[in-house]
Design a protein around this motif. Sequence first.
Motif, PDB file in Angstrom:
ATOM      1  N   HIS A 149      -6.146  11.426  -7.772  1.00  0.00           N
ATOM      2  CA  HIS A 149      -6.438  10.003  -7.581  1.00  0.00           C
ATOM      3  C   HIS A 149      -7.597   9.813  -6.597  1.00  0.00           C
ATOM      4  CE1 HIS A 149      -3.817  11.035  -4.212  1.00  0.00           C
ATOM      5  NE2 HIS A 149      -4.376  10.012  -3.560  1.00  0.00           N
ATOM      6  N   ALA A 150      -8.225   8.667  -6.693  1.00  0.00           N
ATOM      7  CA  ALA A 150      -9.258   8.290  -5.720  1.00  0.00           C
ATOM      8  C   ALA A 150      -8.582   7.381  -4.694  1.00  0.00           C
ATOM      9  CB  ALA A 150     -10.399   7.556  -6.416  1.00  0.00           C
ATOM     10  N   PRO A 151      -8.379   7.856  -3.467  1.00  0.00           N
ATOM     11  CA  PRO A 151      -7.696   7.026  -2.474  1.00  0.00           C
ATOM     12  C   PRO A 151      -8.556   5.829  -2.057  1.00  0.00           C
ATOM     13  CG  PRO A 151      -8.534   9.012  -1.446  1.00  0.00           C
ATOM     14  CD  PRO A 151      -8.791   9.147  -2.928  1.00  0.00           C
ATOM     15  N   ALA A 152      -7.876   4.758  -1.699  1.00  0.00           N
ATOM     16  CA  ALA A 152      -8.572   3.572  -1.191  1.00  0.00           C
ATOM     17  C   ALA A 152      -9.147   3.851   0.192  1.00  0.00           C
ATOM     18  CB  ALA A 152      -7.612   2.385  -1.143  1.00  0.00           C
ATOM     19  N   VAL A 167      -3.741   3.271  -2.622  1.00  0.00           N
ATOM     20  CA  VAL A 167      -3.118   4.502  -2.155  1.00  0.00           C
ATOM     21  C   VAL A 167      -3.996   5.037  -1.029  1.00  0.00           C
ATOM     22  CG1 VAL A 167      -2.426   6.852  -2.752  1.00  0.00           C
ATOM     23  CG2 VAL A 167      -2.146   4.995  -4.426  1.00  0.00           C
ATOM     24  N   VAL A 168      -3.375   5.266   0.121  1.00  0.00           N
ATOM     25  CA  VAL A 168      -4.079   5.748   1.301  1.00  0.00           C
ATOM     26  C   VAL A 168      -3.620   7.171   1.581  1.00  0.00           C
ATOM     27  CG1 VAL A 168      -4.468   5.378   3.773  1.00  0.00           C
ATOM     28  CG2 VAL A 168      -4.217   3.404   2.231  1.00  0.00           C
ATOM     29  N   ASP A 169      -4.566   8.091   1.650  1.00  0.00           N
ATOM     30  CA  ASP A 169      -4.249   9.486   1.948  1.00  0.00           C
ATOM     31  C   ASP A 169      -4.361   9.741   3.444  1.00  0.00           C
ATOM     32  OD1 ASP A 169      -3.857  10.036  -0.732  1.00  0.00           O
ATOM     33  OD2 ASP A 169      -5.703  11.185  -0.975  1.00  0.00           O
ATOM     34  N   ILE A 170      -3.340  10.412   3.974  1.00  0.00           N
ATOM     35  CA  ILE A 170      -3.296  10.784   5.382  1.00  0.00           C
ATOM     36  C   ILE A 170      -3.237  12.303   5.434  1.00  0.00           C
ATOM     37  CG2 ILE A 170      -2.085  10.499   7.584  1.00  0.00           C
ATOM     38  CD1 ILE A 170      -2.833   7.798   6.258  1.00  0.00           C
ATOM     39  N   ALA A 178       0.870  -1.180   0.000  1.00  0.00           N
ATOM     40  CA  ALA A 178       0.000   0.000   0.000  1.00  0.00           C
ATOM     41  C   ALA A 178       0.903   1.226   0.000  1.00  0.00           C
ATOM     42  CB  ALA A 178      -0.912   0.024   1.217  1.00  0.00           C
ATOM     43  N   VAL A 179       0.468   2.271  -0.686  1.00  0.00           N
ATOM     44  CA  VAL A 179       1.182   3.546  -0.681  1.00  0.00           C
ATOM     45  C   VAL A 179       0.522   4.440   0.363  1.00  0.00           C
ATOM     46  CG1 VAL A 179       1.720   5.630  -2.007  1.00  0.00           C
ATOM     47  CG2 VAL A 179       1.868   3.377  -3.103  1.00  0.00           C
ATOM     48  N   LEU A 180       1.326   4.993   1.261  1.00  0.00           N
ATOM     49  CA  LEU A 180       0.827   5.960   2.238  1.00  0.00           C
ATOM     50  C   LEU A 180       1.258   7.349   1.787  1.00  0.00           C
ATOM     51  CD1 LEU A 180       1.556   4.269   5.691  1.00  0.00           C
ATOM     52  CD2 LEU A 180      -0.428   4.010   4.181  1.00  0.00           C
ATOM     53  N   ASN A 181       0.304   8.145   1.376  1.00  0.00           N
ATOM     54  CA  ASN A 181       0.532   9.519   0.939  1.00  0.00           C
ATOM     55  C   ASN A 181       0.279  10.412   2.151  1.00  0.00           C
ATOM     56  OD1 ASN A 181       0.664  11.954  -0.427  1.00  0.00           O
ATOM     57  ND2 ASN A 181      -1.416  11.771  -1.223  1.00  0.00           N
ATOM     58  N   VAL A 182       1.365  10.830   2.794  1.00  0.00           N
ATOM     59  CA  VAL A 182       1.298  11.510   4.087  1.00  0.00           C
ATOM     60  C   VAL A 182       1.305  13.037   3.914  1.00  0.00           C
ATOM     61  CG1 VAL A 182       2.414  11.769   6.342  1.00  0.00           C
ATOM     62  CG2 VAL A 182       2.512   9.559   5.146  1.00  0.00           C
ATOM     63  N   ASP A 183       0.216  13.672   4.292  1.00  0.00           N
ATOM     64  CA  ASP A 183       0.130  15.136   4.426  1.00  0.00           C
ATOM     65  C   ASP A 183       0.362  15.933   3.143  1.00  0.00           C
ATOM     66  OD1 ASP A 183      -0.284  14.500   7.070  1.00  0.00           O
ATOM     67  OD2 ASP A 183       1.633  15.272   7.782  1.00  0.00           O
ATOM     68  N   SER A 184       0.064  15.378   1.991  1.00  0.00           N
ATOM     69  CA  SER A 184       0.170  16.147   0.742  1.00  0.00           C
ATOM     70  C   SER A 184      -1.094  16.987   0.599  1.00  0.00           C
ATOM     71  CB  SER A 184       0.354  15.203  -0.456  1.00  0.00           C
ATOM     72  OG  SER A 184       1.542  14.467  -0.322  1.00  0.00           O
ATOM     73  N   ILE A 222       6.145   4.861   1.503  1.00  0.00           N
ATOM     74  CA  ILE A 222       5.901   6.162   2.119  1.00  0.00           C
ATOM     75  C   ILE A 222       6.288   7.290   1.163  1.00  0.00           C
ATOM     76  CG2 ILE A 222       6.404   7.668   4.097  1.00  0.00           C
ATOM     77  CD1 ILE A 222       5.203   5.015   5.007  1.00  0.00           C
ATOM     78  N   CYS A 223       5.360   8.263   1.031  1.00  0.00           N
ATOM     79  CA  CYS A 223       5.622   9.474   0.266  1.00  0.00           C
ATOM     80  C   CYS A 223       4.838  10.608   0.926  1.00  0.00           C
ATOM     81  CB  CYS A 223       5.208   9.301  -1.202  1.00  0.00           C
ATOM     82  SG  CYS A 223       3.448   8.954  -1.459  1.00  0.00           S
TER      83      CYS A 223
END
Length: 180
Positions: free
Chosen positions: A74-77, A47-50, A5-11, A107-108
């Motif tokens: 993108h549409a996050p999961a 892709v999970v948005d945080i 899983a991709v964690l998209n942190v604080d973008s 992590i990104c």
Amino acid sequence: MTRSAVLNVDSQCSFFHSPSWQDTDFPAFQQAISALIAGAQARQIPVVDIFHVEEEGVFSSTSGHVRPMPFLTHAPAARFEKQVHNAFTGTGLDRWLRLHDCQHLVICGIRTEQCCETTARVASDLGYRVTFVTEATLTFPMTHKGITLDVDALRHRTETVLAGRFATPLTVAECLESLT
């Protein structure tokens, strides 16, 4: 097979209004994180948005800035909100990842040495295999005791402390190649 899983942190748009914001490295970040997310989604990797949320200021829910940066379409999961530096504490992220059988995290996001690095460390402590895609993270110079670390120094420091201990630092291309 290990599920990633991709964690998209604080973008998030909050940073555009933050006193630390600088445009200098933003175009490269935008290109790198877009390529990473598109590549992950092409491989059917969630892709999970945080998002970081505070009670007041540009990171508050009422500010209207706690939303994805405009180029992120993108549409996050899944989407989680955090109030601390890591994406796990008090968010339900760990439970979601385990329910979806994700054992490898990519992590990104923003800031390289703060929320992204802290999330990588906690993820490792929780037993996840972690890939840290430094070029798909963004940060800004920091000064302490009269010494300023520029972006390259902060990225190098982060990779140095993560490598072999908490995460494997890779480029976008290396990461996507490893996910195939």
